[in-house]
Scaffold this motif. Structure first.
Motif, PDB file in Angstrom:
ATOM      1  N   ASN A  60     -28.242  36.374  25.620  1.00 15.41           N
ATOM      2  CA  ASN A  60     -29.430  35.518  25.635  1.00 15.41           C
ATOM      3  C   ASN A  60     -29.038  34.054  25.512  1.00 15.41           C
ATOM      4  O   ASN A  60     -29.564  33.181  26.211  1.00 15.41           O
ATOM      5  CB  ASN A  60     -30.350  35.919  24.477  1.00 15.41           C
ATOM      6  N   LYS A  61     -28.092  33.792  24.607  1.00  9.48           N
ATOM      7  CA  LYS A  61     -27.618  32.413  24.421  1.00  9.48           C
ATOM      8  C   LYS A  61     -26.876  31.912  25.661  1.00  9.48           C
ATOM      9  O   LYS A  61     -27.051  30.767  26.093  1.00  9.48           O
ATOM     10  CB  LYS A  61     -26.694  32.351  23.194  1.00  9.48           C
ATOM     11  N   ALA A  64     -29.352  30.980  28.286  1.00  6.68           N
ATOM     12  CA  ALA A  64     -30.018  29.722  27.960  1.00  6.68           C
ATOM     13  C   ALA A  64     -29.110  28.529  28.246  1.00  6.68           C
ATOM     14  O   ALA A  64     -29.568  27.493  28.749  1.00  6.68           O
ATOM     15  CB  ALA A  64     -30.442  29.723  26.490  1.00  6.68           C
ATOM     16  N   THR A  65     -27.830  28.671  27.932  1.00  7.16           N
ATOM     17  CA  THR A  65     -26.882  27.583  28.187  1.00  7.16           C
ATOM     18  C   THR A  65     -26.713  27.347  29.684  1.00  7.16           C
ATOM     19  O   THR A  65     -26.683  26.195  30.143  1.00  7.16           O
ATOM     20  CB  THR A  65     -25.521  27.896  27.544  1.00  7.16           C
ATOM     21  N   SER A  68     -29.821  25.564  31.089  1.00  4.81           N
ATOM     22  CA  SER A  68     -29.995  24.167  30.684  1.00  4.81           C
ATOM     23  C   SER A  68     -28.908  23.252  31.231  1.00  4.81           C
ATOM     24  O   SER A  68     -28.990  22.036  31.062  1.00  4.81           O
ATOM     25  CB  SER A  68     -30.022  24.065  29.153  1.00  4.81           C
ATOM     26  N   PHE A  74     -31.529  33.844  33.493  1.00  8.05           N
ATOM     27  CA  PHE A  74     -32.393  34.418  32.477  1.00  8.05           C
ATOM     28  C   PHE A  74     -31.769  35.703  31.958  1.00  8.05           C
ATOM     29  O   PHE A  74     -30.886  36.283  32.595  1.00  8.05           O
ATOM     30  CB  PHE A  74     -33.819  34.664  32.994  1.00  8.05           C
ATOM     31  N   HIS A 188     -34.726  19.136  29.708  1.00  2.24           N
ATOM     32  CA  HIS A 188     -35.034  18.977  28.290  1.00  2.24           C
ATOM     33  C   HIS A 188     -36.010  17.820  28.083  1.00  2.24           C
ATOM     34  O   HIS A 188     -35.750  16.909  27.303  1.00  2.24           O
ATOM     35  CB  HIS A 188     -33.754  18.713  27.483  1.00  2.24           C
TER      36      HIS A 188
END
Length: 324
Positions: A60-61, A64-65, A68, A74, A188
């Motif tokens: 999951n991390k 996300a990295t 971004s 996903f 962001h």
């Protein structure tokens, strides 16, 4: 009875073991790693990260990295993928599957479907000879000699190594794409960095009746009333055509009083700060903040090319917007 020294010693042992595991990853950044980057960079869809348990949390991390830093991605829980969520995955996507053992049943169940859809599969495993590694287009070895705990059971060093390798992939792709600070800000917009790189003066400046403004021929009494009403510690001073001539500040008022001048008998032209600092509406608010810091001021008039006042921006406006 255990002492504080025991706790510190155990903590240091964990850190050293995990540092050792990370250092061993350098030799795994090889042709397999480069091939994985090529596949991810060529992906026309999204990177779908699969994982279960602790590997799922790490996945999951990583997703996300990636997302971004310019690589659309996903996370899909491996168990849920077998019960409908696999429908999220298209033939344009790339699957990044994470399993320390390489034998996670919920992921292995998906291998025939991944192959059927001709989807490229990258695996991060601690066992290069495992079914998952063998079924992948490319496998990246994230094995560790031992977990950080004394029982060598709880995923610690292995999850850390996997996370670091995921970061290595994400940043390698970021650099390959030429991903910039501005690109990062677009991902962001709610964060401080995003606002520093996106938020402009015209979005937060005070306009209309909120601008402290007085005519050069106005009596000092009106000047003080305007400053008191707008509460910015200054007022802009304009001529009959609305062109900015300068500002009259709390500091100017104090210096006038300290010099024993008769304030109400003074001419405003003699008291104002001429050639005051100004800014443009399309400048970044963060750049204006830096100017305020450099010049030790708290507010700056915003003008157009004809020195007509468009607004005024105060330090509090920038802070309230979350730029700092």
């Amino acid at each position: 009875m255990k002492t504080q020294n025991n706790y510190c010693q155990w903590g240091i042992e964990v850190i050293r073991k995990e540092l050792s595991a990370i250092s061993e990853l350098e030799d795994r950044v090889n042709t397999d790693f480069a091939r994985a980057c090529e596949i991810l960079l060529a992906c026309k869809g999204r990177v779908v990260v699969l994982g279960l348990g602790k590997s799922g949390h790490i996945g999951n991390k990583i997703a996300a990295t990636l997302a971004s830093t310019g690589t659309p991605a996903f996370f899909v829980h491996a168990a849920e993928a077998s019960h409908g969520d696999f429908g999220m995955i298209t033939h344009d996507d790339v699957v990044l599957a994470i399993s320390n053992s390489g034998k996670t049943g919920e992921i292995l169940t998906l291998l025939p479907l991944i192959k059927h859809k001709s989807i490229q599969l990258i695996s991060l495993t601690g066992c290069p000879d495992s079914p998952l590694a063998q079924g992948a287009s490319v496998n990246i070895d994230v094995s560790v000699q031992q977990e950080a705990g004394p029982l060598d059971l709880a995923p610690t060093s292995s999850t850390t190594a996997t996370l670091v390798m995921g970061d290595a992939l994400a940043i390698a792709l970021l650099r390959a794409r030429g991903f910039s600070k501005e690109d990062f800000a677009l991902s962001h917009p709610g964060g401080t960095l995003g606002k520093r790189l996106l938020l402009r003066v015209n979005e937060i400046m005070r306009t209309g009746n909120d601008i402290p403004k007085i005519n050069i021929n106005a009596p000092i009494k009106d000047v003080l009333i305007e400053m008191s009403a707008k509460r910015l510690g200054l007022t802009t001073v304009v001529d009959d055509n609305g062109e900015l001539l300068g500002v009259f500040t709390d500091g100017d008022l104090r210096r006038t009083l300290e010099s024993n001048h008769d304030l109400f008998a003074s001419n405003l032209q003699e008291l104002i700060t001429g050639k005051c600092k100004t800014t443009s509406a399309d400048l970044l608010a963060y750049e204006v903040f830096n100017e305020m810091e450099d010049y030790k001021i708290t507010a700056i008039p915003v003008v157009d090319e004809k020195q007509q006042i468009l607004g005024i921006i105060h330090l509090h406006d920038i802070l309230q917007a979350g730029v700092i």
